[in-house]
Design a protein around this motif. Structure first.
Motif, PDB file in Angstrom:
ATOM      1  N   ASN A   1      20.518  60.635  37.201  1.00  0.00           N
ATOM      2  CA  ASN A   1      20.575  60.636  35.736  1.00  0.00           C
ATOM      3  C   ASN A   1      19.900  59.408  35.136  1.00  0.00           C
ATOM      4  OD1 ASN A   1      21.864  63.117  35.519  1.00  0.00           O
ATOM      5  ND2 ASN A   1      23.896  62.200  35.569  1.00  0.00           N
ATOM      6  N   ALA A   2      20.110  58.260  35.715  1.00  0.00           N
ATOM      7  CA  ALA A   2      19.497  57.030  35.204  1.00  0.00           C
ATOM      8  C   ALA A   2      17.977  57.100  35.306  1.00  0.00           C
ATOM      9  CB  ALA A   2      20.026  55.815  35.957  1.00  0.00           C
ATOM     10  N   VAL A   3      17.468  57.591  36.428  1.00  0.00           N
ATOM     11  CA  VAL A   3      16.019  57.712  36.601  1.00  0.00           C
ATOM     12  C   VAL A   3      15.468  58.772  35.646  1.00  0.00           C
ATOM     13  CG1 VAL A   3      14.172  58.322  38.226  1.00  0.00           C
ATOM     14  CG2 VAL A   3      16.066  56.863  38.978  1.00  0.00           C
ATOM     15  N   ARG A   4      16.184  59.880  35.507  1.00  0.00           N
ATOM     16  CA  ARG A   4      15.761  60.941  34.585  1.00  0.00           C
ATOM     17  C   ARG A   4      15.624  60.386  33.162  1.00  0.00           C
ATOM     18  NH1 ARG A   4      19.602  64.011  35.607  1.00  0.00           N
ATOM     19  NH2 ARG A   4      18.617  65.193  37.278  1.00  0.00           N
ATOM     20  N   GLU A   5      16.604  59.597  32.728  1.00  0.00           N
ATOM     21  CA  GLU A   5      16.571  59.011  31.388  1.00  0.00           C
ATOM     22  C   GLU A   5      15.397  58.051  31.219  1.00  0.00           C
ATOM     23  OE1 GLU A   5      20.410  57.289  30.571  1.00  0.00           O
ATOM     24  OE2 GLU A   5      21.419  59.221  30.787  1.00  0.00           O
ATOM     25  N   MET A   6      15.149  57.209  32.215  1.00  0.00           N
ATOM     26  CA  MET A   6      14.039  56.267  32.143  1.00  0.00           C
ATOM     27  C   MET A   6      12.704  56.997  32.058  1.00  0.00           C
ATOM     28  SD  MET A   6      15.185  53.430  34.916  1.00  0.00           S
ATOM     29  CE  MET A   6      14.590  51.890  34.271  1.00  0.00           C
TER      30      MET A   6
END
Length: 107
Positions: free
Chosen positions: A30-35
């Motif tokens: 999720n964190a990578v997707r958001e970035m």
């Protein structure tokens, strides 16, 4: 550790197509997707960007790809320089290195 590996297949400095492969570490999808999602609009607005798409493997969440079209390798290099801060921040969230494959359009 290098931020990414490059499979440079372009023989000229003309129009260039790029596929970037980014794999998130388990638990950080999720964190990578958001970035990466935040990077899309700014990339599309950059000088020389003809197309910029973010994709995720349907059956492998956390496996991301960008498909990009740039006017030249110089425009791509400027984009990568600008994205370096985000890439450094994301480095601890990634499984392995970001891989860039540069492609010439044949047909």
């Amino acid at each position: 550790m290098s931020l990414f590996t490059s499979d440079k297949t372009s023989a000229d400095s003309g129009h260039i197509n790029v596929i970037a492969e980014i794999k998130a570490k388990t638990g950080h999808e999720n964190a990578v997707r958001e970035m990466l999602t935040a990077l899309v609009e700014t990339s599309r607005a950059e000088d020389g960007c003809k197309a910029y798409h973010l994709l995720e493997e349907k059956h492998a969440p956390g496996s991301f790809y960008t498909y990009e079209e740039w006017v030249s390798e110089q425009h791509l290099a400027k984009h990568l320089e600008g994205a370096k801060g985000m890439l450094v921040k994301a480095e601890t969230l990634l499984h392995g290195e970001l891989k860039l494959t540069m492609l010439n359009h044949l047909v």
